[in-house]
Design an enzyme around this catalytic site. Structure first.
Site, PDB file in Angstrom:
ATOM      1  N   CYS A 124      -0.639  31.040  23.997  1.00 36.82           N
ATOM      2  CA  CYS A 124      -1.188  30.287  24.803  1.00 36.82           C
ATOM      3  C   CYS A 124      -1.035  29.147  24.106  1.00 36.82           C
ATOM      4  CB  CYS A 124      -2.554  30.884  25.244  1.00 36.82           C
ATOM      5  SG  CYS A 124      -3.022  30.207  26.602  1.00 36.82           S
ATOM      6  N   HIS A 167      -3.392  37.155  25.658  1.00 43.07           N
ATOM      7  CA  HIS A 167      -4.638  36.799  24.645  1.00 43.07           C
ATOM      8  C   HIS A 167      -4.881  37.718  23.668  1.00 43.07           C
ATOM      9  CE1 HIS A 167      -5.705  32.751  24.562  1.00 43.07           C
ATOM     10  NE2 HIS A 167      -5.640  32.347  26.558  1.00 43.07           N
TER      11      HIS A 167
HETATM   12  N1  GLN Z   1      -5.352  24.388  26.644  1.00 41.75           N
HETATM   13  C1  GLN Z   1      -4.576  25.138  27.288  1.00 41.75           C
HETATM   14  C2  GLN Z   1      -4.302  25.564  28.619  1.00 41.75           C
HETATM   15  O1  GLN Z   1      -5.403  25.325  29.554  1.00 41.75           O
HETATM   16  C3  GLN Z   1      -4.052  26.342  26.951  1.00 41.75           C
HETATM   17  C4  GLN Z   1      -5.514  27.345  27.091  1.00 41.75           C
HETATM   18  C5  GLN Z   1      -5.805  28.729  26.140  1.00 41.75           C
HETATM   19  O2  GLN Z   1      -5.331  28.962  24.922  1.00 41.75           O
HETATM   20  N2  GLN Z   1      -6.122  29.977  26.747  1.00 41.75           N
HETATM   21  O3  GLN Z   1      -3.724  25.769  29.297  1.00 41.75           O
END
Ligand code: GLN
Length: 248
Positions: free
Chosen positions: A95, A198
């Site tokens: 992510c 995740h």
């Molecule tokens: N900042 C990023 C987004 O919202 C990553 C989010 C995350 O790692 N869950 O797209």
């Protein structure tokens, strides 16, 4: 005895939704395969020598954490990361860590943050977050001759687009994946594996875990050919029931 050294980069800042579970899965499965594992945390201000590691892990983080580490990753660790990628080091980036490998991130409110430019991809934030279970299929990893179905959970505002120089990790069967439009999820370049999925990515998908361990062992030991087969009856049943529930 074989051994692997794993680096958790920015564990204090990039570790949302239990991303550290990926480290535990790598470590535990490696141990079950009779491989010794050492994990080292490296964060802002620490020096980073990629040659000391066989696998480098970056988890997810919100826009806020990504901005905090941006200077350190670009100025202190960027060239080391790029060299390691060219030298076929194994990376797993989830992510926010996935986005960080790309050229830039344009947040949903219009701010453009320069990222590493280690991979040919870029991210544009949208007002609506993409949240929920995801199942995707990867023909990079074989599951008894068929593309592996991977189960995970996504939560991101960023929509990531891949350039011509990089391929997706898989095709979305349920959920949004990279951007909710092109049907792709994640990215693979050399031995760098990226995904929007995740914390439970590796615990839920042991074949992917073993795939990464195998890549790392092949890089490290010329004579290494394959891992032994573990009894994954429990893991496979859990994964099948999750996928069945999501795809029903
Ligand atoms: N900042 C990023 C987004 O919202 C990553 C989010 C995350 O790692 N869950 O797209």
């Amino acid at each position: 005895m074989l051994d692997l050294n794993i680096c958790h980069l920015y564990p204090d800042l990039l570790n949302t939704y239990g991303d550290r579970g990926n480290m535990l899965a790598l470590q535990r499965r490696a141990q079950w395969h009779g491989i010794n594992v050492a994990i080292q945390n490296i964060t802002i201000g620490d020096s980073f020598d990629a040659s000391a590691f066989d696998i480098v892990f970056l988890g997810g983080g919100q826009d806020y954490e990504q901005e905090i580490i941006q200077k350190d990753v670009l100025e202190q660790k960027g060239s080391e990361i790029k060299n390691a990628i060219n030298n076929m080091k194994v990376f797993l980036c989830i992510c926010g860590g996935f986005q960080l490998m790309g050229k830039y991130y344009k947040t949903w409110d219009g701010k453009e943050i320069e990222f590493l430019d280690a991979l040919d991809l870029w991210t544009v934030g949208g007002k609506e977050r993409m949240i929920g279970n995801i199942v995707f299929e990867s023909d990079i990893i074989s599951d008894e001759g068929k593309p592996l179905k991977i189960a995970g959970f996504e939560n991101h505002s960023g929509r990531t687009y891949l350039g011509s120089d990089i391929r997706p990790l898989g095709k979305v069967l349920y959920g949004n994946g990279n951007n909710g439009t092109d049907g792709y999820e994640g990215a693979v370049y050399n031995n760098v594996y990226c995904s929007y999925s995740h914390g439970s990515l590796l615990p839920k998908n042991p074949l992917l875990t073993d795939h990464l361990l195998t890549l790392a062992l092949k890089q490290k030991y010329d004579t290494f050919s394959a891992l032994n087969i573990l009894d994954d009856t429990f893991e496979n049943a859990a994964r099948a029931s999750v996928i069945q529930r999501i795809l029903k």
